[in-house]
Design a protein around this motif. Structure first.
Motif, PDB file in Angstrom:
ATOM      1  N   ALA A   1       0.827  -1.209   0.000  1.00 44.93           N
ATOM      2  CA  ALA A   1       0.000   0.000   0.000  1.00 44.93           C
ATOM      3  C   ALA A   1       0.858   1.254   0.000  1.00 44.93           C
ATOM      4  O   ALA A   1       1.881   1.335   0.668  1.00 44.93           O
ATOM      5  N   GLY A   2       0.418   2.212  -0.784  1.00 47.87           N
ATOM      6  CA  GLY A   2       1.094   3.500  -0.834  1.00 47.87           C
ATOM      7  C   GLY A   2       2.126   3.635  -1.935  1.00 47.87           C
ATOM      8  O   GLY A   2       2.510   4.738  -2.284  1.00 47.87           O
ATOM      9  N   ALA A   3       2.596   2.519  -2.466  1.00 53.55           N
ATOM     10  CA  ALA A   3       3.577   2.585  -3.551  1.00 53.55           C
ATOM     11  C   ALA A   3       2.864   2.880  -4.860  1.00 53.55           C
ATOM     12  O   ALA A   3       1.688   2.574  -5.024  1.00 53.55           O
ATOM     13  N   ARG A   4       3.593   3.459  -5.777  1.00 54.40           N
ATOM     14  CA  ARG A   4       3.026   3.749  -7.099  1.00 54.40           C
ATOM     15  C   ARG A   4       3.975   3.263  -8.170  1.00 54.40           C
ATOM     16  O   ARG A   4       5.178   3.120  -7.947  1.00 54.40           O
ATOM     17  N   VAL A   5       3.431   3.027  -9.359  1.00 55.16           N
ATOM     18  CA  VAL A   5       4.249   2.580 -10.479  1.00 55.16           C
ATOM     19  C   VAL A   5       4.697   3.804 -11.271  1.00 55.16           C
ATOM     20  O   VAL A   5       3.950   4.783 -11.398  1.00 55.16           O
ATOM     21  N   LEU A   6       5.933   3.769 -11.765  1.00 57.26           N
ATOM     22  CA  LEU A   6       6.474   4.890 -12.541  1.00 57.26           C
ATOM     23  C   LEU A   6       5.886   4.864 -13.941  1.00 57.26           C
ATOM     24  O   LEU A   6       6.022   3.868 -14.658  1.00 57.26           O
ATOM     25  N   GLY A   7       5.263   5.969 -14.330  1.00 58.56           N
ATOM     26  CA  GLY A   7       4.643   6.031 -15.650  1.00 58.56           C
ATOM     27  C   GLY A   7       3.652   4.882 -15.781  1.00 58.56           C
ATOM     28  O   GLY A   7       2.903   4.586 -14.876  1.00 58.56           O
ATOM     29  N   GLY A   8       3.700   4.197 -16.875  1.00 58.35           N
ATOM     30  CA  GLY A   8       2.860   3.018 -17.071  1.00 58.35           C
ATOM     31  C   GLY A   8       3.614   1.734 -16.791  1.00 58.35           C
ATOM     32  O   GLY A   8       3.155   0.645 -17.123  1.00 58.35           O
ATOM     33  N   GLY A   9       4.788   1.862 -16.175  1.00 59.75           N
ATOM     34  CA  GLY A   9       5.659   0.712 -15.942  1.00 59.75           C
ATOM     35  C   GLY A   9       6.778   0.727 -16.970  1.00 59.75           C
ATOM     36  O   GLY A   9       6.607   1.195 -18.098  1.00 59.75           O
TER      37      GLY A   9
END
Length: 126
Positions: free
Chosen positions: A87-95
Motif C-alpha cells: 500500500a502506498g507505492a506507485r508505479v512509474l509512468g505506465g511501468g
C-alpha cells in the motif's frame, strides 16, 4: 521529500530514475528486490553517460523495511514491484520493462521512458 525508486536488481532502472530525480532537485535513492551485491550494468553506465549521468560508482542496494521507512514516496518500475512494496507505492509512468540482457537499444528506450516519467513525477511533487 525523499523518493525511493525500486526495481528488481537495482542495476539499471531504479538507478536511472534516482539519478534523473536528483538532477531535478529531488532527494532520491534506489533499491532492488533481488539484489546480488553488484554494480550498475556496463550498459546502464554507458547509456547514463550518453545522457550526462554518471552511474560508474553505483553499487546495488537491497530493499529493506528500513529503506522503505526512510522514504516519503515509494515508486516501483513495474506493477510487480508495486505489488511487492504494498500500500502506498506507485508505479512509474505506465511501468518500465527491464532492459537487462536485451542490448543497448533496450537500455536507451528504458532510460528515455524513465526520464519522461520522472520529470512528470518531479513536477507533481514540487
Amino acid at each position: 521529500m525523499k523518493v525511493l525508486f525500486v526495481c528488481t536488481g537495482n542495476t539499471c532502472r531504479s538507478p536511472f530514475a534516482a539519478a534523473v530525480a536528483r538532477r531535478e532537485g529531488l532527494d532520491a535513492s534506489s533499491a532492488g528486490l533481488d539484489v546480488l551485491g553488484l554494480r550498475a550494468t556496463d550498459e546502464a553506465v554507458l547509456v547514463a553517460r550518453e545522457f550526462g549521468i554518471d552511474l560508474g560508482d553505483h553499487t546495488t542496494r537491497r530493499l529493506t523495511d528500513d529503506v522503505v521507512a526512510e522514504a516519503d514516496v515509494v515508486v516501483g518500475m513495474s506493477d510487480r514491484h508495486v505489488a511487492a512494496l504494498g500500500a502506498g507505492a506507485r508505479v512509474l509512468g505506465g511501468g518500465v520493462d527491464d532492459p537487462y540482457g536485451r542490448g543497448l537499444d533496450a537500455y536507451r528506450s528504458a532510460y528515455a521512458q524513465i526520464e519522461g516519467a520522472v520529470l512528470s513525477l518531479a513536477e507533481e511533487l514540487r
